[in-house]
Every structure is written in structure tokens, then in C-alpha cells.
Design a protein around this motif. Structure first.
Motif, PDB file in Angstrom:
ATOM      1  N   TYR A 166       1.667  -9.951   7.434  1.00  0.00           N
ATOM      2  CA  TYR A 166       2.316 -10.749   6.742  1.00  0.00           C
ATOM      3  C   TYR A 166       1.989 -10.421   5.175  1.00  0.00           C
ATOM      4  CZ  TYR A 166       3.114 -15.524   4.828  1.00  0.00           C
ATOM      5  OH  TYR A 166       3.441 -16.783   4.296  1.00  0.00           O
ATOM      6  N   LYS A 167       3.132 -10.429   4.465  1.00  0.00           N
ATOM      7  CA  LYS A 167       2.631 -10.070   2.807  1.00  0.00           C
ATOM      8  C   LYS A 167       3.261 -11.348   2.026  1.00  0.00           C
ATOM      9  CE  LYS A 167       4.996  -7.029   0.162  1.00  0.00           C
ATOM     10  NZ  LYS A 167       5.898  -5.602  -0.222  1.00  0.00           N
ATOM     11  N   LEU A 168       2.237 -11.671   1.234  1.00  0.00           N
ATOM     12  CA  LEU A 168       2.715 -12.717   0.247  1.00  0.00           C
ATOM     13  C   LEU A 168       3.362 -12.097  -1.009  1.00  0.00           C
ATOM     14  CD1 LEU A 168      -0.525 -13.407   1.383  1.00  0.00           C
ATOM     15  CD2 LEU A 168      -0.089 -15.399   0.159  1.00  0.00           C
ATOM     16  N   HIS A 169       4.485 -12.702  -1.421  1.00  0.00           N
ATOM     17  CA  HIS A 169       5.043 -12.553  -2.676  1.00  0.00           C
ATOM     18  C   HIS A 169       4.561 -13.913  -3.316  1.00  0.00           C
ATOM     19  CE1 HIS A 169       7.750  -9.480  -1.275  1.00  0.00           C
ATOM     20  NE2 HIS A 169       7.345  -8.821  -2.336  1.00  0.00           N
ATOM     21  N   THR A 170       3.623 -13.943  -4.449  1.00  0.00           N
ATOM     22  CA  THR A 170       3.117 -15.131  -4.912  1.00  0.00           C
ATOM     23  C   THR A 170       4.073 -15.570  -6.028  1.00  0.00           C
ATOM     24  OG1 THR A 170       1.545 -13.963  -5.667  1.00  0.00           O
ATOM     25  CG2 THR A 170       0.792 -15.288  -3.990  1.00  0.00           C
ATOM     26  N   LEU A 203      -0.589  -8.424  -0.286  1.00  0.00           N
ATOM     27  CA  LEU A 203      -0.162  -9.161  -1.608  1.00  0.00           C
ATOM     28  C   LEU A 203       0.470  -8.329  -2.439  1.00  0.00           C
ATOM     29  CD1 LEU A 203      -0.515 -11.796  -3.717  1.00  0.00           C
ATOM     30  CD2 LEU A 203      -2.459 -10.698  -4.555  1.00  0.00           C
ATOM     31  N   ASP A 204       1.727  -9.139  -2.982  1.00  0.00           N
ATOM     32  CA  ASP A 204       2.577  -8.542  -4.082  1.00  0.00           C
ATOM     33  C   ASP A 204       2.670  -9.549  -5.107  1.00  0.00           C
ATOM     34  OD1 ASP A 204       4.552  -7.129  -5.600  1.00  0.00           O
ATOM     35  OD2 ASP A 204       5.790  -6.904  -3.862  1.00  0.00           O
ATOM     36  N   PRO A 205       1.952  -9.607  -6.120  1.00  0.00           N
ATOM     37  CA  PRO A 205       1.801 -10.609  -7.056  1.00  0.00           C
ATOM     38  C   PRO A 205       2.870 -10.516  -8.324  1.00  0.00           C
ATOM     39  CG  PRO A 205      -0.062  -9.021  -7.498  1.00  0.00           C
ATOM     40  CD  PRO A 205       0.901  -8.457  -6.458  1.00  0.00           C
ATOM     41  N   MET A 229      -2.616  -3.781  -1.865  1.00  0.00           N
ATOM     42  CA  MET A 229      -1.773  -4.717  -2.882  1.00  0.00           C
ATOM     43  C   MET A 229      -0.903  -3.789  -3.673  1.00  0.00           C
ATOM     44  SD  MET A 229      -3.322  -7.127  -6.210  1.00  0.00           S
ATOM     45  CE  MET A 229      -4.490  -5.551  -6.853  1.00  0.00           C
ATOM     46  N   GLU A 230       0.284  -4.484  -4.116  1.00  0.00           N
ATOM     47  CA  GLU A 230       1.347  -3.533  -4.735  1.00  0.00           C
ATOM     48  C   GLU A 230       1.618  -4.193  -6.239  1.00  0.00           C
ATOM     49  OE1 GLU A 230       3.815  -3.993  -1.324  1.00  0.00           O
ATOM     50  OE2 GLU A 230       5.512  -4.711  -2.386  1.00  0.00           O
ATOM     51  N   GLU A 231       1.928  -3.383  -6.990  1.00  0.00           N
ATOM     52  CA  GLU A 231       2.592  -3.845  -8.086  1.00  0.00           C
ATOM     53  C   GLU A 231       2.170  -4.908  -8.979  1.00  0.00           C
ATOM     54  OE1 GLU A 231       7.071  -4.088  -7.788  1.00  0.00           O
ATOM     55  OE2 GLU A 231       7.051  -3.588 -10.197  1.00  0.00           O
ATOM     56  N   PRO A 232       0.868  -4.946  -9.181  1.00  0.00           N
ATOM     57  CA  PRO A 232       0.259  -6.222  -9.995  1.00  0.00           C
ATOM     58  C   PRO A 232       0.069  -5.692 -11.477  1.00  0.00           C
ATOM     59  CG  PRO A 232      -1.538  -4.600  -9.262  1.00  0.00           C
ATOM     60  CD  PRO A 232      -0.468  -4.037  -8.702  1.00  0.00           C
ATOM     61  N   PRO A 255       4.178   3.822  -6.655  1.00  0.00           N
ATOM     62  CA  PRO A 255       4.998   3.005  -7.299  1.00  0.00           C
ATOM     63  C   PRO A 255       6.303   2.512  -6.562  1.00  0.00           C
ATOM     64  CG  PRO A 255       5.525   4.824  -7.989  1.00  0.00           C
ATOM     65  CD  PRO A 255       4.572   5.390  -7.105  1.00  0.00           C
ATOM     66  N   GLU A 256       6.799   0.982  -6.872  1.00  0.00           N
ATOM     67  CA  GLU A 256       7.856   0.562  -6.119  1.00  0.00           C
ATOM     68  C   GLU A 256       9.099   0.788  -6.897  1.00  0.00           C
ATOM     69  OE1 GLU A 256       7.411  -3.162  -3.525  1.00  0.00           O
ATOM     70  OE2 GLU A 256       9.082  -3.825  -5.045  1.00  0.00           O
ATOM     71  N   THR A 257       8.981   0.172  -8.100  1.00  0.00           N
ATOM     72  CA  THR A 257      10.069  -0.023  -8.831  1.00  0.00           C
ATOM     73  C   THR A 257       9.997   1.036 -10.087  1.00  0.00           C
ATOM     74  OG1 THR A 257       8.980  -1.549 -10.227  1.00  0.00           O
ATOM     75  CG2 THR A 257      10.306  -2.468  -8.474  1.00  0.00           C
ATOM     76  N   THR A 277       1.514   5.771  -1.067  1.00  0.00           N
ATOM     77  CA  THR A 277       2.931   5.604  -1.928  1.00  0.00           C
ATOM     78  C   THR A 277       3.849   4.895  -1.565  1.00  0.00           C
ATOM     79  OG1 THR A 277       4.040   7.372  -3.248  1.00  0.00           O
ATOM     80  CG2 THR A 277       3.926   7.660  -0.678  1.00  0.00           C
ATOM     81  N   ARG A 278       4.882   4.798  -2.259  1.00  0.00           N
ATOM     82  CA  ARG A 278       5.713   3.812  -1.844  1.00  0.00           C
ATOM     83  C   ARG A 278       7.187   4.117  -2.449  1.00  0.00           C
ATOM     84  NH1 ARG A 278       5.949  -0.942   0.319  1.00  0.00           N
ATOM     85  NH2 ARG A 278       7.027  -2.707  -0.468  1.00  0.00           N
ATOM     86  N   GLY A 279       8.222   3.775  -1.812  1.00  0.00           N
ATOM     87  CA  GLY A 279       9.649   3.811  -2.290  1.00  0.00           C
ATOM     88  C   GLY A 279      10.820   3.426  -1.154  1.00  0.00           C
ATOM     89  N   VAL A 306       7.362   2.052   3.088  1.00  0.00           N
ATOM     90  CA  VAL A 306       8.706   1.981   2.828  1.00  0.00           C
ATOM     91  C   VAL A 306       8.822   0.539   2.092  1.00  0.00           C
ATOM     92  CG1 VAL A 306      11.191   1.959   3.357  1.00  0.00           C
ATOM     93  CG2 VAL A 306       9.300   3.789   4.271  1.00  0.00           C
ATOM     94  N   HIS A 307       9.395   0.576   0.968  1.00  0.00           N
ATOM     95  CA  HIS A 307       9.952  -0.637   0.395  1.00  0.00           C
ATOM     96  C   HIS A 307      11.404  -1.201   0.736  1.00  0.00           C
ATOM     97  CE1 HIS A 307      11.920  -2.824  -3.724  1.00  0.00           C
ATOM     98  NE2 HIS A 307      11.087  -3.657  -2.791  1.00  0.00           N
ATOM     99  N   GLY A 308      11.199  -2.410   1.335  1.00  0.00           N
ATOM    100  CA  GLY A 308      12.392  -3.179   1.747  1.00  0.00           C
ATOM    101  C   GLY A 308      13.167  -2.942   2.976  1.00  0.00           C
TER     102      GLY A 308
HETATM  103 MG    MG Z   1       6.834  -4.850  -3.815  1.00  0.00          MG
END
Ligand code: MG
Ligand code: LLH
Length: 383
Positions: A166-170, A203-205, A229-232, A255-257, A277-279, A306-308
Motif C-alpha cells: 500500500y502506498k499513501l499519497h498524502t 509514502l509519496d508526500p 519514500m518518493e519525491e519529497p 527520480p519520478e518526474t 531508481t524510478r521511471g 516503475v511509476h504508474g
Molecule cells: Mg510518485
């Protein structure tokens, strides 16, 4: 075989997701929305498809000159040619256009050869474990408005629907009292408490915290045994991520974005700015560059998360050498039925079984079961 045409159909569908002023999606009243289908056809009748936006200007000025008359199996060459046209033109030729063309070409190749894309890439598996990825926080009663809401939804996702993780986007602006490190940690603690010690949690805050705020979050998540944790923080500041990684044992994913495709991921790995790593296909320009990043990560002994969701990401996930990576299923919310089949498809692209595995299609190409009648009946524009 030569590419004879590339065309776009934009059609209407009913959506129950609305965007806030910062672009984050939330449940809302049903309304008309638009979606596009990109179709590449060849002189001998083969075709490939990708759902994605490709406006008329860049189609005529950049994409058609790069693809018409070309062999559709020369994906790598076509991708590089488009990438080179991005210099000084990134505003009109963003990576997402490269993604739409690249995915349609992979789909075409798979359909022409009678094989699913993950097998053309070199398959490693036919299913991947999912995580439930929530929408960003809101202020809807019994939605995602409180730490308890995140905990209750986590119990449903994991214990009833079968998600293994489970991942939270807060909460993010413009919601009141957002962002808040304290409230983010309260939500993360409530979810850990509800699910017990064994479920991987992420967590993705808010994406623009300061170094001190990001470190405070990381220290809190270390104690809660979070998985990553990603992209804080703003990803343009790679040095901030190096600093964060040096100061926490919590795995940092990114990085994601950040723009820059595989080149920027290579720099982050070399600099020690990430542990994972991420993408995703829509971040880096398609399946072609995302596979390069998967191989880059493999060579450094690092996982790529993998993102998304979506078919492109699922095929890549099923062709990666390092097992255990998750499929990001979402974005989920207690008020939205994610299992509903989009009107433009005959079945979902990412069916998940009761053990929480998402199965990749074995049909040729990307394997999407497209409802062409729906698209024809709801057409807004075609060019
Ligand atoms: Mg994200
Ligand atoms: O900010 C958002 O709306 C989400 O973070 C979104 O970008 C989501 O795709 C994400 O980051 N997934 O990991």
C-alpha cells in the motif's frame, strides 16, 4: 513494410475524477472528458495503437516527418530522431508524445509478429505483484481526509481486495493545513498500526518539502519500517537527494518526474541520489527508454520501481530481470470503483487476482481490447 499514416481520434467519455488547482485527481461529479487514440498504419495493412495525446501541430511538424515512409520495426532509430527534434521544442514536443509514438510502434510490432510486447522485450514473468496507490489526500468525509481514513482504506485494500502492499499519497495544497510533516507521519503510523509489521508500505508526500522536512519524514518512516519514500523534494535539486540518502537508512526512490529520460537516471545512480531508481513510460518517452533504465539499474545492482500503471508499464515490468518489483495500481480512492472497465475498452488492462498479482495480456502487441465502436460513436475530432 513502411509506415503509411499516423492518425489521432479524440473521443468523449464520462469521468468521475476532477483535478484540483495543482493538478491532483480526486473523486467528483460525473462530467464529460476527452481521451485520444493514436493509430499507426503501414502500407500492407498492419496497425498499432496507443491511448495518448498527440496534438495536430506536433503531429504534422515533428512526428509525421520522422515516421512516414519508415520501417516500423526501426523503433530505436525513430525514437532517437524524435528525441533530437525536442531540442528547443520541448514545450510542443514533450516526452509524452514520444511515448505515444513508441508504444504504438511496439503494439504494431507485436500485432504483426503475433506476440505480446513483453515477450518481444525478453519476458521474465507473466504477472507482477501490485501495490494499492491512493489518490492524494482530500477533505471529503470518509474519503482520504484523516489518518484514520487512510488506515480504513488500507485495511480494505490489503485484507479484503488482496493488495500485497500500500502506498499513501498524502495531502498537498490547495487542501487546508497541507503540507504537514506531522499529519503525513500520523497517517503513515495509522496505516502501519492497522496492517501490522509485515506489509510493505510506501509514502509519496508533498513534492516540495525542504531538506529538513524531508529528513524529518524519513526519520519517522525509518521507525515505522517503511519500504521507500518518493519525491519529497523538488527533483531538480539532485544534491538535496544525495544529502537525504546520506542522512537516512530509509530507501529513497526516484527520480519520478524529473525530465531527462535515462540520462538523468544514470546521473542520480552515479551520484548516490537514490536507493531505488524510478521511471514510467509516460515520464521518460516510452517503452524503449524505460527498458534502457531497467538495464541500467540492473547493471548497478539496483531495483527500478516503475511509476504508474497501464499496459506499457506492465509489459516492461514483465520483461525486467530483477524480480519483486511492484505494479502501481491506482490511483485508488474509497469512492471510486477502480475495477470498472473504461468505456473505450472491452476489458481492463490490469486485471488483479485475489493474491494481488496483475496479469499481463498474452494477446499480440500491448494486448488492449479496444472498443472501436465506442470511440466511433463518441468521436469529437479526427485528424
Ligand atoms: Mg510518485
Ligand atoms: O501527485 C500526484 O497526483 C501523484 O503523486 C501522481 O503523480 C502519481 O502518479 C504518483 O506520483 N505516483 O507515484
Amino acid at each position: 513494410m513502411k509506415i503509411a499514416n499516423i492518425a489521432v481520434q479524440t473521443f468523449r467519455y464520462r469521468s468521475n475524477t476532477v483535478r484540483d488547482s495543482e493538478g491532483h485527481g480526486h473523486p467528483g461529479p460525473e462530467h464529460d472528458a476527452a481521451q485520444s487514440l493514436v493509430t499507426i498504419t503501414t502500407d500492407d495493412g498492419a496497425s498499432g495503437y496507443c491511448f495518448g495525446n498527440l496534438p495536430k501541430g506536433p503531429l504534422e511538424n515533428a512526428v509525421k516527418p520522422a515516421v512516414l515512409g519508415k520501417d516500423p520495426f526501426y523503433r530505436e532509430k525513430i525514437w532517437h530522431e524524435l528525441k533530437e527534434r525536442q531540442r528547443l521544442n520541448l514545450a510542443t514536443l514533450p516526452d509524452r508524445i514520444l511515448t505515444a509514438v513508441d508504444m504504438a510502434l511496439w503494439d504494431l510490432a507485436g500485432r504483426a509478429l503475433g506476440q505480446p510486447v513483453h515477450k518481444l522485450l525478453g519476458a521474465t514473468r507473466d504477472k507482477a505483484p501490485a501495490y494499492a496507490s491512493t489518490m492524494c489526500g482530500d477533505d471529503l468525509p470518509n474519503g482520504l481526509a484523516t489518518p484514520e481514513d487512510y488506515a480504513n482504506f488500507a485495511i480494505w485494500c490489503v485484507k479484503e481486495r488482496g493488495y500485497p502492499s500500500y502506498k499513501l499519497h498524502t495531502w498537498q495544497p490547495p487542501y487546508p493545513n497541507a503540507p504537514s510533516v506531522k499529519r503525513d507521519l500520523a497517517a503513515c503510523a495509522a496505516v502501519r498500526e492497522a496492517l501490522g509489521p509485515d506489509v510493505p508500505l510506501m509514502l509519496d508526500p508533498f513534492h516540495y518539502y525542504s531538506r529538513e522536512e524531508a529528513l524529518a519524514l524519513a526519520k519517522g518512516l525509518e521507525k515505522l519500517d517503511y519500504y521507500w519514500m518518493e519525491e519529497p523534494m523538488d527533483e531538480h535539486s539532485m544534491s538535496s537527494y544525495v544529502w537525504l540518502c546520506e542522512n537516512t537508512s530509509l530507501p529513497i526512490c526516484g527520480p519520478e518526474t524529473a525530465e531527462g529520460k535515462m540520462y538523468v537516471r544514470a546521473e542520480w545512480i552515479k551520484a548516490g541520489a537514490c536507493d531505488l531508481t524510478r521511471g514510467g513510460v509516460w515520464d521518460v518517452g516510452g517503452i524503449t527508454p524505460l527498458m534502457k533504465i531497467a538495464h541500467l539499474a540492473e547493471a548497478f545492482g539496483m531495483r527500478m520501481e516503475v511509476h504508474g500503471g497501464g499496459v506499457g508499464n506492465l509489459h516492461v515490468l514483465c520483461a525486467m530481470a530483477t524480480p519483486g518489483e511492484f505494479y502501481e495500481r491506482g490511483l485508488l480512492h474509497p469512492f471510486i470503483d477502480y475495477e470498472a472497465v473504461p468505456e473505450w475498452l472491452n476489458k481492463r488492462d490490469d486485471p488483479m487476482d485475489e493474491q494481488g498479482f496483475v496479469h499481463v495480456s498474452q494477446a499480440p502487441g500491448l494486448g488492449q481490447d479496444i472498443n472501436f465502436d465506442y470511440i466511433r460513436d463518441n468521436l469529437i475530432e479526427a485528424y
